[in-house]
Design a protein around this motif. Structure first.
Motif, mmCIF file in Angstrom:
data_model
loop_
_atom_site.group_PDB
_atom_site.id
_atom_site.type_symbol
_atom_site.label_atom_id
_atom_site.label_comp_id
_atom_site.label_asym_id
_atom_site.label_seq_id
_atom_site.Cartn_x
_atom_site.Cartn_y
_atom_site.Cartn_z
ATOM 1 N N ARG A 202 7.056 8.219 3.824
ATOM 2 C CA ARG A 202 6.678 8.713 5.144
ATOM 3 C C ARG A 202 5.458 9.633 5.051
ATOM 4 O O ARG A 202 5.137 10.177 3.992
ATOM 5 N N VAL A 203 4.818 9.834 6.212
ATOM 6 C CA VAL A 203 3.623 10.679 6.273
ATOM 7 C C VAL A 203 3.940 12.105 5.841
ATOM 8 O O VAL A 203 3.134 12.763 5.172
ATOM 9 N N CYS A 204 5.126 12.605 6.202
ATOM 10 C CA CYS A 204 5.489 13.990 5.885
ATOM 11 C C CYS A 204 5.607 14.230 4.378
ATOM 12 O O CYS A 204 5.599 15.381 3.934
ATOM 13 N N GLN A 205 5.714 13.142 3.586
ATOM 14 C CA GLN A 205 5.808 13.305 2.144
ATOM 15 C C GLN A 205 4.449 13.552 1.501
ATOM 16 O O GLN A 205 4.383 13.880 0.310
ATOM 17 N N GLU B 246 -1.945 17.476 0.940
ATOM 18 C CA GLU B 246 -3.368 17.229 1.138
ATOM 19 C C GLU B 246 -3.909 16.255 0.108
ATOM 20 O O GLU B 246 -4.674 15.328 0.423
ATOM 21 N N ALA B 247 -3.492 16.436 -1.164
ATOM 22 C CA ALA B 247 -3.940 15.523 -2.218
ATOM 23 C C ALA B 247 -3.378 14.125 -2.000
ATOM 24 O O ALA B 247 -4.045 13.115 -2.270
ATOM 25 N N GLY B 248 -2.143 14.055 -1.482
ATOM 26 C CA GLY B 248 -1.534 12.763 -1.223
ATOM 27 C C GLY B 248 -2.252 11.993 -0.125
ATOM 28 O O GLY B 248 -2.396 10.770 -0.196
ATOM 29 N N ARG B 249 -2.728 12.735 0.898
ATOM 30 C CA ARG B 249 -3.463 12.080 1.974
ATOM 31 C C ARG B 249 -4.805 11.531 1.466
ATOM 32 O O ARG B 249 -5.232 10.438 1.862
ATOM 33 N N LEU C 129 0.829 -1.201 0.000
ATOM 34 C CA LEU C 129 0.000 0.000 0.000
ATOM 35 C C LEU C 129 0.868 1.257 0.000
ATOM 36 O O LEU C 129 0.567 2.241 -0.698
ATOM 37 N N ALA C 130 1.957 1.236 0.789
ATOM 38 C CA ALA C 130 2.865 2.387 0.803
ATOM 39 C C ALA C 130 3.478 2.601 -0.579
ATOM 40 O O ALA C 130 3.633 3.738 -1.046
ATOM 41 N N PHE C 131 3.813 1.514 -1.260
ATOM 42 C CA PHE C 131 4.396 1.617 -2.594
ATOM 43 C C PHE C 131 3.391 2.202 -3.588
ATOM 44 O O PHE C 131 3.745 3.021 -4.447
ATOM 45 N N ARG C 132 2.142 1.787 -3.476
ATOM 46 C CA ARG C 132 1.119 2.281 -4.404
ATOM 47 C C ARG C 132 0.862 3.770 -4.199
ATOM 48 O O ARG C 132 0.488 4.475 -5.136
ATOM 49 N N VAL C 133 1.094 4.261 -2.992
ATOM 50 C CA VAL C 133 0.856 5.672 -2.709
ATOM 51 C C VAL C 133 2.060 6.533 -3.062
ATOM 52 O O VAL C 133 1.926 7.582 -3.705
ATOM 53 N N CYS C 134 3.250 6.087 -2.655
ATOM 54 C CA CYS C 134 4.450 6.924 -2.788
ATOM 55 C C CYS C 134 5.419 6.463 -3.874
ATOM 56 O O CYS C 134 6.384 7.176 -4.174
ATOM 57 N N GLY C 135 5.205 5.254 -4.406
ATOM 58 C CA GLY C 135 6.160 4.737 -5.378
ATOM 59 C C GLY C 135 7.373 4.120 -4.727
ATOM 60 O O GLY C 135 8.331 3.742 -5.413
#
Length: 599
Positions: A220-223, A226-229, A209-215
């Motif tokens: 990390r959360v700080c990355q 608002e659109a990312g969240r 899931l982390a990979f699908r969101v951030c690549g």
């Protein structure tokens, strides 16, 4: 990997429609941690409560059962044979499955039993409950000394393992997700946030899931802006919807051609470093994934003491042989002892009692150089000469004795190396039993008590593309029987050259085998040998009539003449294909004839 809760849910949903209302005909316990329920329709439900691979699945793999069933197996037979499967459930996303069973007692009264599989790593267990939820018995009993929080003992009411305090994954709401994400420290990795907050998600899925969101898996959360969240929340709830809708994909992961992991959903985090393969069912995937691993585990567990016994005997034999070779080398210098005795005798007139050495000319050399001979001052000159002659005679006698003993030691070392190779390729309980009995008969294991009768094992059997049977011995004694008693004198015999391996018989039935038949049999001989995994392996081939047993040879030891050599590259896929009556790989062959060759 241990079976995670999501894959366990996928398995439960897959098995429920297949097993409902089926009757249990037999119960088997092929291993300490494994129980197999044989159901109507020729279905085999495996319940594995082992610490390394807890799971339940339908299996096509056949497993040998012990000669006497364990007590837990007998108990399950008493309560479950004849029972019908009423339901299969997984409470929440626990790594736990309940198999509800309708039974009929000895008086024809209906009743209920529940079989609970706790697939929880080192705390895995298989527990049988009565109709009131009371424990009848379990695979692993847990008393108060082992766990003060939860005991699992006959007579107690069953309680599920305590909750971890995290929120069940499937119960999360969008508002709750936003709140949890807002409260977490900004430097927290996304996968760690998921694992610390929610119950039922595995590290592999959290990283995915982390990979699908951030690549990347360590985002990390700080990355996240608002659109990312918002995107993170959408990915998370899409994942939950997939689970709730049971939209699973049996996915196998391979790294460099080797089985690496499996999952209930497609995995993308490894990129090109890992290959993915999908299966039609999770049971088929698990059979494929665990077949080789179970074999290695059987060898580790059941063969550990045999490996230790054979290795200790081999190492002891090596040390003994090294001492014998050292003593044998010393006997080759015995002529110097006789020379000193001769020189002492020739110089008796010059000697007196009490001398510690004799300095004289060596009459046996042309230069007659001086030589110093140590003497025992407590002996007379004649006694010193007799002492050297005695040592010479002793060394001469020892030479013959040591030569015989070294031959026996080398024979035993070769035999023990062949036994170690057999243990590595043992596949069934009977294989280990046969090897143990073989070591007892050979004197490497002490015989204790009365020897129990054992059912005779059969050699491995394959079939070539052209339809000829190929038999492969499982151990040294079976090799002897297969080659010297069972095989027809016209059959072809194969053995890897100058290495330890199984005897392989190509049953020709008196007809001339094709080059393809010979090649495929040679591949099997190379695969079931120390050359497994090698390339361009030489395998000797001759008719059975040319193979003889040497006098005094250990089991499996033969000599053969008039042979030809086939060069092949053994491969597990070729072996499996031959067992299914088809072999694809070809091999180059060269033929020549030489003198007798010992195995």
């Amino acid at each position: 990997m241990p079976l995670d809760a999501i894959t366990l849910r996928a398995l439960t949903e897959e098995l429920r429609p297949q097993l409902l209302n089926l009757r249990i005909d037999k119960v088997q316990q092929p291993a300490r941690d494994q129980v197999i329920l044989l159901l109507r329709g020729n279905k085999r439900l495996l319940l594995n409560a082992g610490t390394n691979a807890p799971r339940l699945q339908l299996t096509e793999l056949l497993r040998d059962n012990p000669a006497e069933p364990p007590m837990f197996c007998m108990l399950l037979r008493k309560h479950l044979v004849g029972a019908r499967v009423a339901d299969i459930t997984q409470p929440g996303l626990e790594r736990l499955v309940r198999i509800e069973l309708d039974v009929t007692d000895d008086f024809g009264q209906p009743g209920h039993r529940t079989l609970v599989l706790e697939a929880m790593g080192r705390r895995s267990n298989l527990i049988l409950l009565d109709g009131e939820g009371r424990i009848i018995d379990c695979m692993r009993r847990v008393d108060v000394e082992m766990s003060a929080q939860r005991q699992v003992l006959p007579g107690l009411f069953y309680e599920q393992p305590a909750s971890t305090g995290r929120l069940p994954l499937l119960e999360e709401t969008e508002a709750g997700f936003d709140e949890h994400l807002a409260d977490v420290p900004q430097e927290t990795q996304l996968d760690r946030f998921l694992l610390d907050t929610y119950f039922g998600i595995s590290p592999l899925m959290a990283r995915e899931l982390a990979f699908r969101v951030c690549g990347e898996t360590d985002g990390r959360v700080c990355q996240l802006d608002e659109a990312g969240r918002v995107y993170f929340k959408n990915v998370f709830f899409s994942f939950i919807s997939t689970i709730k809708e049971n939209n699973f994909t049996a996915t196998l992961l391979k790294r460099n051609g080797e089985l690496f992991d499996f999952a209930a959903l497609p995995i993308h985090q490894y990129g090109a470093a890992v290959e993915s393969e999908t299966f039609g069912s999770f049971s088929e995937l698990l059979d494929h994934f665990y077949e080789a691993k179970e074999k290695q585990e059987r060898v580790r567990q059941r063969g550990a003491d045999l490996i230790r016994t054979a290795t200790n005997a081999r190492d002891r034999g090596r040390r003994k042989l090294a001492i014998q070779e050292k003593n044998y080398a010393a006997t080759q210098e015995r002529d110097a002892l006789r020379l000193k005795g001769d020189l002492i005798t020739a110089n008796l007139y010059r000697m007196e009692r009490g001398q510690s050495r004799l300095v004289c000319e060596n009459y046996y050399e042309e230069q007659q150089a001086e030589i110093t001979i140590p003497l025992d001052p407590l002996l007379t000159p004649q006694q010193n000469a007799a002492k050297y002659y005695k040592r010479y005679t002793k060394a001469k006698t020892a030479e013959k004795y040591l030569r015989e003993q070294m031959a026996l030691a080398r024979r035993d070392l070769a035999y023990l190396e062949s036994v170690l190779q057999e243990i590595e390729q043992a596949e069934t309980e009977q294989d280990f039993t046969d090897i143990r009995n073989e070591l007892k008969d050979a004197g490497f294991i002490r015989k204790q008590g009365k020897k129990l009768p054992q059912r005779p094992s059969k050699p491995r059997e394959f079939r070539t593309t052209d339809g000829l049977r190929v038999l492969v011995g499982r151990n040294n004694r079976q090799n002897d029987k297969l080659t010297l008693k069972d095989a027809d004198y016209r059959d072809l015999w194969f053995h890897v050259q100058k290495l330890h391996g199984s005897h392989v018989i190509l049953c020709t039935g008196g007809r001339e085998p094709t080059d393809r038949d010979v090649t495929e049999a040679a591949i099997l001989a190379a695969f079931y040998s120390q050359a497994q995994g090698g390339a361009n392996v030489p395998v000797d081939c001759t008719q059975v009539k040319n193979v003889k047993k040497p006098a005094g040879g250990r089991p499996g030891m033969v000599i053969y003449t008039t042979y030809r050599t086939v060069n092949v590259t053994p491969d597990a896929e070729d072996k499996a294909a031959t067992k299914n009556r088809k072999v694809k790989k070809s091999a180059h062959r060269r033929s020549f004839f030489q003198g007798a060759q010992a195995v």
